[in-house]
Design an enzyme around this catalytic site. Structure first.
Site, PDB file in Angstrom:
ATOM      1  N   CYS A  82       0.815  -1.225   0.000  1.00 19.49           N
ATOM      2  CA  CYS A  82       0.000   0.000   0.000  1.00 19.49           C
ATOM      3  C   CYS A  82       0.849   1.275   0.000  1.00 19.49           C
ATOM      4  CB  CYS A  82      -0.941  -0.004   1.188  1.00 19.49           C
ATOM      5  SG  CYS A  82      -1.957  -1.484   1.263  1.00 19.49           S
ATOM      6  N   HIS A 114      -2.814   7.126   3.113  1.00 18.33           N
ATOM      7  CA  HIS A 114      -3.331   5.838   2.627  1.00 18.33           C
ATOM      8  C   HIS A 114      -4.682   5.580   3.292  1.00 18.33           C
ATOM      9  CE1 HIS A 114      -3.912   1.772   1.550  1.00 18.33           C
ATOM     10  NE2 HIS A 114      -3.535   1.249   2.699  1.00 18.33           N
ATOM     11  N   ASN A 125     -10.277  -0.008   1.003  1.00 14.62           N
ATOM     12  CA  ASN A 125      -8.816   0.004   0.907  1.00 14.62           C
ATOM     13  C   ASN A 125      -8.419  -0.537  -0.466  1.00 14.62           C
ATOM     14  OD1 ASN A 125      -6.065  -0.407   1.044  1.00 14.62           O
ATOM     15  ND2 ASN A 125      -6.090  -1.387   3.055  1.00 14.62           N
TER      16      ASN A 125
HETATM   17  N1  COA Z   1     -18.227  -7.635  10.969  1.00 16.13           N
HETATM   18  C1  COA Z   1     -18.722  -7.756  12.198  1.00 16.13           C
HETATM   19  N2  COA Z   1     -17.987  -8.098  13.266  1.00 16.13           N
HETATM   20  C2  COA Z   1     -16.683  -8.315  13.064  1.00 16.13           C
HETATM   21  C3  COA Z   1     -16.095  -8.218  11.801  1.00 16.13           C
HETATM   22  C4  COA Z   1     -16.926  -7.860  10.716  1.00 16.13           C
HETATM   23  N3  COA Z   1     -16.467  -7.726   9.459  1.00 16.13           N
HETATM   24  N4  COA Z   1     -14.774  -8.473  11.881  1.00 16.13           N
HETATM   25  C5  COA Z   1     -14.542  -8.746  13.176  1.00 16.13           C
HETATM   26  N5  COA Z   1     -15.700  -8.644  13.896  1.00 16.13           N
HETATM   27  C6  COA Z   1     -15.869  -8.826  15.324  1.00 16.13           C
HETATM   28  C7  COA Z   1     -14.779  -9.660  15.953  1.00 16.13           C
HETATM   29  O1  COA Z   1     -15.063 -11.027  15.860  1.00 16.13           O
HETATM   30  C8  COA Z   1     -14.773  -9.154  17.361  1.00 16.13           C
HETATM   31  O2  COA Z   1     -15.831  -9.770  18.056  1.00 16.13           O
HETATM   32  P1  COA Z   1     -15.663 -10.188  19.607  1.00 16.13           P
HETATM   33  O3  COA Z   1     -15.452  -8.881  20.332  1.00 16.13           O
HETATM   34  O4  COA Z   1     -16.945 -10.853  19.912  1.00 16.13           O
HETATM   35  O5  COA Z   1     -14.468 -11.077  19.646  1.00 16.13           O
HETATM   36  C9  COA Z   1     -15.132  -7.694  17.233  1.00 16.13           C
HETATM   37  O6  COA Z   1     -15.790  -7.567  15.952  1.00 16.13           O
HETATM   38  C10 COA Z   1     -13.930  -6.784  17.272  1.00 16.13           C
HETATM   39  O7  COA Z   1     -12.965  -7.285  16.347  1.00 16.13           O
HETATM   40  P2  COA Z   1     -11.547  -6.667  16.253  1.00 16.13           P
HETATM   41  O8  COA Z   1     -10.729  -7.425  15.272  1.00 16.13           O
HETATM   42  O9  COA Z   1     -11.018  -6.465  17.645  1.00 16.13           O
HETATM   43  O10 COA Z   1     -11.914  -5.213  15.628  1.00 16.13           O
HETATM   44  P3  COA Z   1     -10.992  -3.979  15.427  1.00 16.13           P
HETATM   45  O11 COA Z   1     -11.577  -2.828  16.108  1.00 16.13           O
HETATM   46  O12 COA Z   1      -9.535  -4.280  15.654  1.00 16.13           O
HETATM   47  O13 COA Z   1     -11.172  -3.717  13.859  1.00 16.13           O
HETATM   48  C11 COA Z   1     -10.003  -3.935  11.799  1.00 16.13           C
HETATM   49  C12 COA Z   1     -10.705  -4.653  12.928  1.00 16.13           C
HETATM   50  C13 COA Z   1      -9.461  -4.950  10.817  1.00 16.13           C
HETATM   51  C14 COA Z   1     -11.016  -3.043  11.108  1.00 16.13           C
HETATM   52  C15 COA Z   1      -8.860  -3.066  12.367  1.00 16.13           C
HETATM   53  O14 COA Z   1      -8.062  -3.843  13.236  1.00 16.13           O
HETATM   54  C16 COA Z   1      -7.997  -2.482  11.301  1.00 16.13           C
HETATM   55  O15 COA Z   1      -8.449  -1.687  10.506  1.00 16.13           O
HETATM   56  N6  COA Z   1      -6.699  -2.810  11.323  1.00 16.13           N
HETATM   57  C17 COA Z   1      -5.754  -2.270  10.355  1.00 16.13           C
HETATM   58  C18 COA Z   1      -6.032  -2.840   9.034  1.00 16.13           C
HETATM   59  C19 COA Z   1      -5.220  -2.211   7.962  1.00 16.13           C
HETATM   60  O16 COA Z   1      -4.856  -1.080   8.026  1.00 16.13           O
HETATM   61  N7  COA Z   1      -4.995  -2.989   6.921  1.00 16.13           N
HETATM   62  C20 COA Z   1      -4.395  -2.540   5.738  1.00 16.13           C
HETATM   63  C21 COA Z   1      -2.963  -2.269   5.851  1.00 16.13           C
HETATM   64  S1  COA Z   1      -2.452  -1.580   4.344  1.00 16.13           S
END
Ligand code: COA
Length: 315
Positions: A116, A240, A270
């Site tokens: 990215c 980004h 993204n």
């Molecule tokens: N829809 C609904 N619920 C979801 C879900 C979805 N798509 N994905 C995960 N969950 C749930 C999880 O199972 C978890 O449930 P629990 O609390 O019962 O265990 C809860 O939502 C929280 O999940 P979590 O992974 O802790 O969420 P988060 O706040 O960390 O958000 C991302 C997840 C991926 C959005 C976030 O971590 C993120 O954006 N990370 C960076 C990603 C990134 O930048 N990637 C590209 C790099 S170039």
């Protein structure tokens, strides 16, 4: 470590364009096939919909053609195509060769894969070509992340989109627009975000989130400091587009008011290497960037890699 160009020849962006597939997939559409919902996706990521489809070369050609038209340049006036992509159509040849052929470009063509961060890596490479004699470079960021996404894996599927953005950069005598740049990589973190041949993207979301905010802030500050600028001098911030919360956290830590950040993640998700040019073109078309403005671009991604560049618009 950041750098400021030392060459007598710089570059100026003279044309820009984008391409996205026609098909729009909303959060509600995704909720019909996996256990997710619009409220969760909007709250955790800022994404409302994304465009899905096409090929990386097809999107890159369409965006490149628009950029050439805007610059008023013919394909035979372009010395090189630099294509930032992490989703090439084939392993060999480089997808940039298809872009060269599709547009009828006279010069060379090669791909840059820095995930990215690819567009900002490509921007510095393009300026290197201009500094060493090229007159015009077509720089494209294009991706079809949908092809390496497991559409039953909600942890990834809700995040990604397809698209392309392109700019024509032309050589000028004197410093040009690029004031400074900073590139970084830490391959010990490759496991945080990866995709094997024939496989699907996998990501350690929380770790990527934490690292992303840190590297965007450090890289941006280093690039700004290199030319005696600070966050207060940034008129337009083009980050980004991976997660709206990452953009907000980076703005807060940098001290850049959030309204100066360009946000298109709500419409595109993204799109990896395409996300910064999609956002840059959006800001340009909206008239948000004026001559003399300081524009900060900053990306991060698999590798991990990160990259920032400071431009002074105009020239
Ligand atoms: N829809 C609904 N619920 C979801 C879900 C979805 N798509 N994905 C995960 N969950 C749930 C999880 O199972 C978890 O449930 P629990 O609390 O019962 O265990 C809860 O939502 C929280 O999940 P979590 O992974 O802790 O969420 P988060 O706040 O960390 O958000 C991302 C997840 C991926 C959005 C976030 O971590 C993120 O954006 N990370 C960076 C990603 C990134 O930048 N990637 C590209 C790099 S170039």
């Amino acid at each position: 470590m950041a750098h400021a160009p030392t060459s007598a020849r710089g570059g100026v962006i003279t044309g820009w364009g984008i391409a996205v597939p026609d098909k729009v997939v909303t959060n509600d559409d995704l909720a019909t096939r996996m256990d997710t919902n619009d409220a969760w996706i909007v709250e955790r990521t800022g994404i409302r919909e994304r465009h899905i489809g096409g090929t990386t070369s097809g999107l890159a050609i369409e965006a490149g053609r628009a950029a050439l038209e805007r610059a008023g340049r013919r394909p035979d006036e372009i010395d090189a195509v630099v294509l930032a992509t992490t989703t090439p159509d084939q392993i060999v040849p480089g997808t940039s060769a298809s872009v060269q052929n599709g547009l009828g470009i006279a010069g060379g063509a090669f791909d840059v894969n820095a995930a990215c961060s690819g567009f900002v890596y490509g921007l510095t490479v393009a300026h290197g070509l201009l500094a060493t004699g090229a007159e015009r470079v077509l720089l494209v960021g294009a991706e079809t992340l949908s092809k390496i996404t497991d559409w039953d894996d909600r942890s990834i599927a809700v995040l990604v989109g397809d698209g392309a953005g392109a700019v024509v950069i032309e050589a000028v005598d004197g410093p040009g627009q690029l004031l400074s740049w900073q590139l970084g990589a830490d391959g010990s973190l490759r496991h945080l975000l990866e995709c094997d041949h024939g496989g699907y993207l996998s990501m350690a979301g929380k770790e990527v989130f934490r690292k992303a905010v840190r590297v965007v802030v450090e890289s941006s500050e280093a690039a700004l400091a290199e030319v005696g600028l600070s966050a207060a001098d940034v008129d337009v911030f083009v980050p980004h587009q991976a997660n709206l919360r990452i953009i907000s956290a980076a703005c807060e830590r940098l001290g850049i008011p959030e309204e100066r950040a360009v946000v298109v993640i709500d419409r595109y998700g993204n799109t990896s290497s395409a996300s910064i040019p999609l956002a840059l073109v959006d800001a340009l078309d909206a008239g948000r960037i004026s001559p003399g403005d300081h524009v900060l671009l900053s990306g991060f991604g698999g590798g991990m890699t990160w990259a920032s560049a400071v431009l002074r618009w105009g020239g």
